[in-house]
Design an enzyme around this catalytic site. Structure first.
Site, PDB file in Angstrom:
ATOM      1  N   ARG A 178      42.050  35.760  52.449  1.00 16.46           N
ATOM      2  CA  ARG A 178      41.028  35.125  51.608  1.00 16.46           C
ATOM      3  C   ARG A 178      40.161  36.225  50.996  1.00 16.46           C
ATOM      4  NH1 ARG A 178      36.021  33.864  51.229  1.00 16.46           N
ATOM      5  NH2 ARG A 178      35.625  35.223  52.994  1.00 16.46           N
ATOM      6  N   LYS A 196      34.490  48.637  52.037  1.00 19.90           N
ATOM      7  CA  LYS A 196      33.409  48.338  52.989  1.00 19.90           C
ATOM      8  C   LYS A 196      33.016  49.581  53.774  1.00 19.90           C
ATOM      9  CE  LYS A 196      31.571  44.429  52.999  1.00 19.90           C
ATOM     10  NZ  LYS A 196      31.867  43.039  53.180  1.00 19.90           N
ATOM     11  N   GLU A 268      36.922  40.888  58.241  1.00 25.79           N
ATOM     12  CA  GLU A 268      36.591  40.806  56.825  1.00 25.79           C
ATOM     13  C   GLU A 268      37.628  39.969  56.090  1.00 25.79           C
ATOM     14  OE1 GLU A 268      34.041  41.430  53.999  1.00 25.79           O
ATOM     15  OE2 GLU A 268      33.728  42.519  55.855  1.00 25.79           O
ATOM     16  N   ASP A 269      37.170  38.948  55.363  1.00 23.35           N
ATOM     17  CA  ASP A 269      38.045  38.163  54.487  1.00 23.35           C
ATOM     18  C   ASP A 269      39.254  37.536  55.191  1.00 23.35           C
ATOM     19  OD1 ASP A 269      36.252  38.637  52.541  1.00 23.35           O
ATOM     20  OD2 ASP A 269      37.470  39.940  51.311  1.00 23.35           O
ATOM     21  N   ASP A 291      31.550  39.624  58.750  1.00 23.81           N
ATOM     22  CA  ASP A 291      30.600  39.805  57.657  1.00 23.81           C
ATOM     23  C   ASP A 291      30.480  38.558  56.789  1.00 23.81           C
ATOM     24  OD1 ASP A 291      28.738  41.438  56.362  1.00 23.81           O
ATOM     25  OD2 ASP A 291      30.154  41.862  54.762  1.00 23.81           O
ATOM     26  N   ASP A 292      31.580  37.798  56.641  1.00 25.47           N
ATOM     27  CA  ASP A 292      31.554  36.607  55.783  1.00 25.47           C
ATOM     28  C   ASP A 292      30.723  35.498  56.421  1.00 25.47           C
ATOM     29  OD1 ASP A 292      33.540  37.753  53.916  1.00 25.47           O
ATOM     30  OD2 ASP A 292      34.822  37.608  55.662  1.00 25.47           O
ATOM     31  N   ASN A 433      31.430  35.097  45.019  1.00 22.68           N
ATOM     32  CA  ASN A 433      31.922  36.334  44.389  1.00 22.68           C
ATOM     33  C   ASN A 433      33.358  36.143  43.916  1.00 22.68           C
ATOM     34  OD1 ASN A 433      29.677  37.987  44.805  1.00 22.68           O
ATOM     35  ND2 ASN A 433      30.240  38.340  46.929  1.00 22.68           N
ATOM     36  N   ASN A 477      23.314  40.525  48.483  1.00 24.41           N
ATOM     37  CA  ASN A 477      24.537  41.279  48.716  1.00 24.41           C
ATOM     38  C   ASN A 477      24.582  41.707  50.179  1.00 24.41           C
ATOM     39  OD1 ASN A 477      26.513  43.352  48.775  1.00 24.41           O
ATOM     40  ND2 ASN A 477      26.215  43.693  46.593  1.00 24.41           N
TER      41      ASN A 477
END
Length: 577
Positions: A178, A196, A268-269, A291-292, A433, A477
């Site tokens: 994702r 990152k 992440e993602d 982080d998401d 984003n 952000n």
């Protein structure tokens, strides 16, 4: 500074090259085992200085004749490269120029990024990194980071040992399912961990040699990639269920085995279903952070705390409506509920009732509870079903509207006008984003609310002039939070990430918004101060780690802000013997 002190400064990890500001005056040797000299020294990005090698260094390191005769300063190199980068019209070309620089001269790359952070952040991270990931196969020159695929099952520990650095402190890992709002990019998601970690160094001061980007390749469901003869990853459908979780379990065990208890693993993602599962599975046994879910939540909460000054009231006086009930939406909602609960001493079950979520099927309400995914269930409150966002806005009359849907242009003129009709200053956060997926633009928010909205977004927007006044949109952000948060965990030697640390990070960021910033309509401090901001966040997070008893760096440093600043990596060239 003798080596005993080095231990204090580096997060308990030997720092062979003395990469810290505290020992910048000390002469260093650019090798440990094999001698990096002459031709090979110029091709080693960790130690290459290009034309900045002095006459003496050129003699002692066999560089005579391998460089043109000019000797220039790092500042002059920086000036020249910034001029070159500004000449590129397309952001993707700027991205490739920056990545090329990182492969040649690491310190110069970070010097550029730190000194020109507001200009280069959108180049090395969102929104440009999204396009870079889509084209990663074709702009892929030198492999960066580690690729762990299903082929490595049973051998992950050996694969980790193939990485040249031993003293790893931060790992950013993705499975590419994702990527931003772009979907499943499989193995090409590597651009995200690479980007990152560049920010961990530039914005948070973690040394580059302590960072490891990893992509876990379990296949992809993106048919376009499966059909592409140049695709760089495994050509199979995504592994799921037991096969997937076994690979992740082996990975997490190998990481702890290889790098110890204090290595920070940032997820992440990952797709929603896996992201929540992995976070809840490993948060009590490893130092992990998503982080998401958590970084986004922390930075948005900070914007909300900061915006209370122009809005008035406490957080508990406001009503929140989210469009999007995935990782980001539910993560932010939960952190808001925790913060209100902390301030009012009311139970979290109670404070959640101030927060409403709209997903693709309409308002999340209790009559839908049976069919909801588990992470949406706490937000299913008593109410008649409402099918769309506009009706939900009119019925609930929120003071704050937050978009985390990943779908652009959902905050229509009618929605924003409705928000402005019952709020003196509607707070509108269009967080999806990259920029093309934002729920509305800054200009739309200011125009449709007749200049009354307080607006912030996930990707950057230029200032907007409306009725003779210039409005500067805020950017919620994650880069404000995760570098400082991660650095705070490292300098305290924390072994777990606690929700209270996220709240501490949010408050630390909000406290750095000054009256001068408010006057410009800002609810976040400018990025130009990001290293100072990160040091303050790191200090607050570290203080919380000591308070909670999960810090292992003892005794606790007297002044944590000073200590954080002293520990930060500096990109200034070293002088070689």
């Amino acid at each position: 500074m003798e080596s005993s002190n080095l231990k204090d400064v580096t997060g308990g990890v030997e720092d062979a090259y003395g990469e810290h500001r505290a020992i910048e005056e000390q002469l260093v040797t650019p090798w440990t085992v094999s001698v990096a000299s002459g031709y090979s020294l110029l091709r080693d990005p960790h130690h290459n200085k290009g034309l900045a090698f002095t006459e003496r260094e050129r003699d002692s390191h066999y560089l005579r004749g391998l460089l043109p005769p000019a000797v220039v300063t790092q500042e002059l190199q920086e000036k020249k490269l910034m001029e070159n980068i500004r000449e590129y019209q397309l952001p993707i070309h700027k991205y490739m120029a920056m990545m090329g620089l990182e492969e040649r001269n690491e310190r110069l790359f970070y010097k550029l990024l730190i000194d020109n952070v507001e200009e280069l952040l959108p180049v090395v991270y969102t929104p440009t990194v999204g396009e870079a990931c889509q084209k990663y196969g074709s702009i892929f020159r030198r492999p960066q980071g580690l690729y762990i695929s299903l082929k490595e099952k049973g051998k992950i520990l050996e694969v980790l040992k193939n990485w040249p650095e031993r003293a790893i402190q931060v790992i950013v890992v993705t499975d590419g399912e994702r990527i931003l709002g772009l979907g499943d990019l499989g193995c090409q998601g590597m651009g995200i961990p690479v980007g990152k970690l560049a920010l961990y160094t530039a914005l948070g001061g973690v040394r580059p040699s302590a960072c490891l980007p990893i992509t876990i390749d379990v296949g992809t469901n993106n048919q376009q990639l499966l059909d592409d003869e140049f695709y760089i990853g495994l050509k199979q459908r995504r592994a799921t269920g037991e096969e997937y979780y076994e690979l992740l379990e082996e990975f997490m065990s190998a990481v702890k085995h290889c790098y110890g208890e204090k290595v920070l693993v940032q997820f992440e993602d990952f797709a929603n279903h896996n992201a929540f599962e992995l976070l809840s599975k490993y948060r009590n046994t490893h130092l992990v952070f998503n982080d998401d879910i958590q970084g986004t939540a922390s930075v948005v909460l900070s914007g909300l705390i900061a915006s209370l000054k122009p809005l008035g009231g406490t957080l508990g006086d406001h009503t929140f409506l989210f469009l999007g009930a995935g990782e980001a939406g539910t993560g932010i909602a939960e952190l808001i509920a925790l913060e209100i609960s902390k301030q009012t001493k009311a139970p979290v079950e109670e404070t959640r009732k101030k927060i409403w979520l709209v997903d693709s099927k309409g308002l999340v309400v209790s009559s839908r509870k049976e069919k909801l995914q588990h992470f949406k269930q706490p937000w299913a409150h008593e109410k008649e079903p409402i099918g769309n966002l506009l009706d939900a806005v009119k019925d609930i009359k929120p003071t704050v509207l937050i978009g985390t849907s990943g779908v652009g242009r959902q905050f229509t003129k009618e929605v924003v006008e409705a928000m402005a009709s019952f709020n003196e200053k509607p707070l509108i956060m269009a967080l999806s984003n990259p920029t093309s997926q934002a729920e509305c633009t800054a200009e739309e928010a200011y125009t449709w609310s007749e200049g009354r909205a307080i607006f912030s977004s996930g990707s950057p927007f230029d200032p907007v002039e409306y009725n003779g006044k210039v409005f500067v949109p805020g950017q919620a952000n994650n880069c404000y939070i995760f570098p400082g948060l991660g650095f705070g965990l490292l300098i305290s030697g924390a072994i777990r990430v606690h929700d209270d640390m996220l709240l501490a990070a949010s408050e630390a960021l909000a406290n750095q918004v000054t009256d001068e910033h408010y006057a410009k309509g800002l609810i976040y401090p400018p990025f130009s101060d990001i290293r100072k901001i990160s040091a303050n966040i790191a200090a607050k997070v570290a203080a919380k780690a000591y308070e909670l008893g999960v810090a292992t760096r003892l005794p606790r440093p007297e002044n944590l802000v000073e200590y954080a600043e002293r520990c930060m990596y500096s990109p200034i060239y070293r002088t070689y013997r």
